[in-house]
Write a protein that holds these residues in place. Structure first.
Motif, PDB file in Angstrom:
ATOM      1  N   GLY A  53       0.848  -1.197   0.000  1.00 52.15           N
ATOM      2  CA  GLY A  53       0.000   0.000   0.000  1.00 52.15           C
ATOM      3  C   GLY A  53       0.877   1.238   0.000  1.00 52.15           C
ATOM      4  O   GLY A  53       2.081   1.179  -0.254  1.00 52.15           O
ATOM      5  N   GLU A  54       0.231   2.342   0.346  1.00 55.60           N
ATOM      6  CA  GLU A  54       0.907   3.634   0.222  1.00 55.60           C
ATOM      7  C   GLU A  54       1.558   4.035   1.546  1.00 55.60           C
ATOM      8  O   GLU A  54       2.776   4.165   1.643  1.00 55.60           O
ATOM      9  CB  GLU A  54      -0.195   4.607  -0.184  1.00 55.60           C
ATOM     10  N   GLY A  55       0.726   4.208   2.543  1.00 56.85           N
ATOM     11  CA  GLY A  55       1.231   4.607   3.860  1.00 56.85           C
ATOM     12  C   GLY A  55       0.081   4.536   4.841  1.00 56.85           C
ATOM     13  O   GLY A  55      -1.084   4.527   4.430  1.00 56.85           O
ATOM     14  N   PRO A  56       0.384   4.484   6.135  1.00 59.43           N
ATOM     15  CA  PRO A  56      -0.668   4.359   7.133  1.00 59.43           C
ATOM     16  C   PRO A  56      -1.619   5.554   7.143  1.00 59.43           C
ATOM     17  O   PRO A  56      -1.200   6.678   6.871  1.00 59.43           O
ATOM     18  CB  PRO A  56       0.090   4.300   8.460  1.00 59.43           C
ATOM     19  N   GLY A  57      -2.879   5.279   7.459  1.00 54.77           N
ATOM     20  CA  GLY A  57      -3.846   6.344   7.731  1.00 54.77           C
ATOM     21  C   GLY A  57      -3.997   6.475   9.241  1.00 54.77           C
ATOM     22  O   GLY A  57      -3.204   5.911  10.011  1.00 54.77           O
ATOM     23  N   GLU A  96      -4.436   3.123  11.162  1.00 56.43           N
ATOM     24  CA  GLU A  96      -3.205   2.331  11.163  1.00 56.43           C
ATOM     25  C   GLU A  96      -2.171   2.968  12.096  1.00 56.43           C
ATOM     26  O   GLU A  96      -1.451   2.274  12.811  1.00 56.43           O
ATOM     27  CB  GLU A  96      -2.642   2.233   9.742  1.00 56.43           C
ATOM     28  N   PRO A 105      -0.944  -2.234   9.259  1.00 55.21           N
ATOM     29  CA  PRO A 105      -1.447  -1.684   7.989  1.00 55.21           C
ATOM     30  C   PRO A 105      -2.878  -2.139   7.677  1.00 55.21           C
ATOM     31  O   PRO A 105      -3.281  -3.228   8.053  1.00 55.21           O
ATOM     32  CB  PRO A 105      -0.482  -2.250   6.933  1.00 55.21           C
ATOM     33  N   PHE A 106      -3.583  -1.271   6.993  1.00 55.61           N
ATOM     34  CA  PHE A 106      -4.914  -1.584   6.466  1.00 55.61           C
ATOM     35  C   PHE A 106      -5.863  -2.164   7.523  1.00 55.61           C
ATOM     36  O   PHE A 106      -6.318  -3.302   7.416  1.00 55.61           O
ATOM     37  CB  PHE A 106      -4.806  -2.533   5.255  1.00 55.61           C
ATOM     38  N   ASN A 116       3.692  -1.155   3.542  1.00 51.92           N
ATOM     39  CA  ASN A 116       3.452   0.112   2.845  1.00 51.92           C
ATOM     40  C   ASN A 116       4.752   0.716   2.312  1.00 51.92           C
ATOM     41  O   ASN A 116       5.834   0.362   2.766  1.00 51.92           O
ATOM     42  CB  ASN A 116       2.819   1.121   3.805  1.00 51.92           C
ATOM     43  N   HIS A 132      -6.284   1.287  -5.412  1.00 56.88           N
ATOM     44  CA  HIS A 132      -6.171   1.324  -3.956  1.00 56.88           C
ATOM     45  C   HIS A 132      -7.589   1.165  -3.373  1.00 56.88           C
ATOM     46  O   HIS A 132      -8.531   1.776  -3.876  1.00 56.88           O
ATOM     47  CB  HIS A 132      -5.571   2.668  -3.532  1.00 56.88           C
TER      48      HIS A 132
HETATM   49  N1  URA Z   1      -3.836   2.915   3.042  1.00 57.22           N
HETATM   50  C1  URA Z   1      -2.612   2.425   2.779  1.00 57.22           C
HETATM   51  O1  URA Z   1      -2.085   2.627   1.695  1.00 57.22           O
HETATM   52  N2  URA Z   1      -2.001   1.713   3.716  1.00 57.22           N
HETATM   53  C2  URA Z   1      -2.539   1.460   4.897  1.00 57.22           C
HETATM   54  O2  URA Z   1      -1.908   0.798   5.702  1.00 57.22           O
HETATM   55  C3  URA Z   1      -3.817   1.972   5.149  1.00 57.22           C
HETATM   56  C4  URA Z   1      -4.457   2.699   4.216  1.00 57.22           C
END
Ligand code: URA
Length: 254
Positions: A106-110, A113, A119-120, A147, A221
């Motif tokens: 994925g991209e990065g934590p929200g 997270e 993650p996710f 991520n 995504h």
């Molecule tokens: N979106 C992401 O790309 N990664 C996460 O861990 C959560 C949301």
């Protein structure tokens, strides 16, 4: 402008950018060298904090020698090489089977997270679990999820090139340890950074890329799917193809 409207516009623009990348704006595109971005990155003002250097004992500079994910996590989870590290609640290392044949990026934590350190786990995470479930993969058993950046970018913006530059080597080390046979990239940030290209999502979907002897597929995504449910059909086509390749080439092979 009211914040809900601003959020909607931002998300719509982000979706356009996910799908079409630079194509909509090609004449306006200016390539800024990473070093320049690092110097001028607004994120440092956003956090309005002095960058503090950790004592060496907390961050293990020898992290490249880690031989397991657990060890790597311990060595890097106090990282404060960029401003995201200064602002995070939790370092989001990754989750799943450390011996999985499949890595999901994925991209990065929200916010969820960042609070949980996994993650996710928010709404997009629930959808990701459903997508994996639909092709008979489970988060804990069959895949590993990580991520591009391990700490939450403010307001869920895309990570800046300077942040990716600091964090990406950790993902490379995770890949070296896990040795996945296939990678599923979720969204443009994951795909463009891993594949080191500037292609749009539309161009990348529906095919496999060869990356260091690993088959890589790119799809939407899950957060974009939540905003645009009509893209779910395309995602379903992508992951069906992904599963087919796995069944024919990876499953049961040593
Ligand atoms: N979106 C992401 O790309 N990664 C996460 O861990 C959560 C949301």
């Amino acid at each position: 402008m009211n914040t809900d409207l601003k959020k909607l516009i931002t998300e719509a623009l982000s979706d356009q950018s996910s799908l079409f990348g630079d194509e909509l704006l090609t004449p306006l595109k200016v390539d800024i060298p990473v070093e320049k971005v690092a110097e001028s990155a607004p994120v440092f003002n956003f956090f309005n904090k002095e960058k503090t250097k950790l004592p060496e004992s907390e961050f293990n500079e020898n992290w490249t020698s880690a031989s397991s994910l657990e060890q790597l996590d311990k060595m890097i989870n106090s990282c404060k090489k960029c401003a995201l590290g200064e602002a995070r609640n939790k370092f989001v290392f990754g989750v799943g089977n450390p011996k999985a044949d499949i890595l999901v990026i994925g991209e990065g934590p929200g916010a969820d997270e960042d609070a949980k350190g996994e993650p996710f786990v928010g709404r997009a995470g629930k959808l990701l679990d459903d997508i994996l479930d639909a092709i008979d993969f489970s988060r804990k058993k069959d895949v590993y999820i990580a991520n591009i950046v391990k700490c939450r970018p403010p307001n869920n913006r895309n990570p800046l090139p300077a942040e990716v530059k600091e964090c990406f080597p950790y993902l490379m080390k995770q890949i070296e340890i896990i040795q996945p046979k296939m990678i599923l990239c979720l969204g443009l940030v994951a795909a463009n950074n891993l594949l080191e290209n500037k292609m749009s999502l539309t161009k990348m979907r529906g095919q496999f890329f060869d990356w260091n002897n690993i088959k890589v597929m790119v799809t939407y995504h899950p957060a974009a799917l939540l905003r645009n449910p009509n893209w779910k059909r395309g995602c379903w086509e992508d992951v069906k193809l992904f599963r087919k390749y796995y069944d024919e080439n990876v499953a049961g092979k040593v």
